[in-house]
Structure formats: C-alpha cells, structure tokens
Design an enzyme around this catalytic site. Structure first.
Site, short mmCIF file in Angstrom:
data_model
loop_
_atom_site.label_atom_id
_atom_site.label_comp_id
_atom_site.label_asym_id
_atom_site.label_seq_id
_atom_site.Cartn_x
_atom_site.Cartn_y
_atom_site.Cartn_z
N ARG A 137 99.57 5.15 10.95
CA ARG A 137 100.36 5.05 9.83
C ARG A 137 101.52 4.58 10.17
O ARG A 137 103.06 4.93 10.02
CB ARG A 137 101.15 6.28 9.03
N CYS A 195 95.47 10.35 3.26
CA CYS A 195 95.47 8.86 3.08
C CYS A 195 95.58 8.59 1.79
O CYS A 195 96.02 7.73 1.33
CB CYS A 195 93.94 8.24 3.37
C1 BEZ Z 1 93.40 11.62 6.42
O1 BEZ Z 1 93.22 12.43 7.10
O2 BEZ Z 1 93.90 10.96 6.02
C2 BEZ Z 1 93.04 11.32 8.28
C3 BEZ Z 1 93.38 11.69 9.15
C4 BEZ Z 1 92.74 12.40 10.37
C5 BEZ Z 1 92.48 10.75 11.06
C6 BEZ Z 1 92.16 9.59 9.95
C7 BEZ Z 1 92.87 10.50 8.95
#
Ligand code: BEZ
Length: 239
Positions: free
Chosen positions: A136, A53
C-alpha cells in the site's frame, strides 16, 4: 535475507515522478503529464476483491471531492487487470455497505498493471512483503510532477485517511506560507518559522520583539497561522 535479481527501485522525495502511460478504469492516462497543475495522490493496493482494499477504496471514493477541493486528484493502481478492476468496482457499488458508506462509485482512475512495470518503477513491489502484490504505497506528487512525500504500508494495514489529507494540506500550506509544520500539526495550529539566519535575528526573536512569535529557543520559533488562512488556499481555487 531474500536476494532478488530485480533490485527494488524506490523513488525518493524530490525526484520527478516516473513517467508512464497506462490503461485505467477511466480510459488511458499519460502520467504525470495529464495532471500538470494539480496535486496527485498516486496509490497502490495489493489486490482487487480483498477486504482491506475494499474498505480503502470506499473511503478514497467517499473523500474524492474533499481532495478535489485541495486541487488533488486520486489515481489508484494494482497488478490486476482491467476487467478485474471493473468487476470489483461494480461489486463495491452494487453490494457493499461499510461504515455508513453504500452505493459508492469509484470515479477516479484505477490503473491495470499486470506486467508490474509501473509498480516496479514506483517501488510498490517489495519482495520481503510480497513479490506478487503491490504494497500500500502512497505518493504525494505536486503540480510540477515532483514527489513531495511517500508513505508505504504493509498488506495488512489499512491507510489512515485523515493523515493522507493532513499531508496534502500541510504540503500546500508549507509551500504557500514558507513555513514548516510541527509534530501532529493540524490546520489552525501554530506553524514553525524558518530558523534565524543571523545572530541579530536570533537575539531579536529571543527578546520577543517580533509580534505573534513564540520562541522555545532561538532556533525553534512558531507563529500563528489561523485556519482561515489555511482554508483560503481552497477558496482561491474555487473561484
Ligand atoms: C486485503 O484485505 O486488502 C488484503 C489483505 C492481505 C493481502 C492482500 C490484501
């Protein structure tokens, strides 16, 4: 298969964007009314202070002006609260350097949605992936508030920003020039003309009597649409 009492509502292409009022990092918004006349990319991310993110937010923020040139505003959402959002965006600006991006200020609104009410309206909570985090999601919403394209990615997969930009440009180009865009189209590539609506037009096209037209068969014809004509959509709005 998991069954849920809250069945997941998925908005569809062609639907009006579900309405909501929200608190964001840029103040309150009334969606989509506040964005009338503009294209919007409404997107969700799973959680603040997570690596994928963070990489995405830095990229969105870096490209915000590029999207604005295409009359397109960015609006983010996660099921975190406002103070988490503020703290995360401050951390991004003050501490994170990634792929040449640093001191990145996120100036577009990031919605707090701790009740998940908005996320559920947009099918962003997909329990098979996570029942506590948004996937997402990317909604492309036109100036009349209609959903024109949707892309969903799982938690582990960071978005392809070249594709998000390509979608916005392709949608606007199709609307303006009444054409369609073929596989892997990029601005400046040939575009697809509407199918022949009569036997006469089909025959005419196959006999190559129409200038600038390439027909692979009577129902599949392309024409040139030079890059300047695609980019003229931008120039028109800058004036
Ligand atoms: C992330 O790195 O943004 C992420 C990865 C797995 C679950 C939630 C967020």
């Amino acid at each position: 298969m998991e069954t849920t009492t809250n069945s997941t509502f998925l908005p569809r292409i062609g639907d009006r964007a579900p309405e909501f009022k929200a608190v964001t990092t840029q103040g309150n918004i009334n969606f989509p009314a506040d964005y009338a006349g503009k294209w919007v990319i409404l997107f969700s991310h799973p959680a603040d202070f997570t690596p994928v993110c963070t990489s995405e937010f830095m990229t969105f923020a870096t490209l915000q002006d590029d999207f604005a040139v295409w009359n397109t505003q960015l609006v983010g959402l996660s099921v975190d609260g406002l103070y988490s959002h503020i703290a995360w965006l401050r951390t991004i600006k003050e501490k994170i350097e990634f792929k040449g991006m640093k001191n990145v200020e996120v100036k577009f609104p990031l919605i707090e949605d701790i009740t998940m009410e908005i996320a559920r309206k947009y099918g962003m909570i997909q329990p098979g992936e996570s029942s506590t985090k948004a996937v997402r999601a990317v909604f492309f919403i036109d100036p009349k508030g209609v959903i024109r394209a949707i892309i969903y990615y799982p938690l582990s997969l960071g978005r392809n920003f070249a594709e998000l930009k390509r979608v916005i440009i392709a949608l606007q180009t199709a609307d303006t020039y009444s054409i369609a865009t073929p596989a892997d189209w990029q601005p400046g590539d040939d575009v697809i003309v509407p199918p022949a609506g009569s036997c006469g037009v089909a025959k005419e096209r196959m006999e190559s009597k129409v200038a600038d037209l390439t027909c692979y068969d009577w129902f599949f014809c392309t024409k040139k649409l030079p890059l300047e004509r695609v980019n003229s959509l931008v120039v028109a709005r800058k004036n």
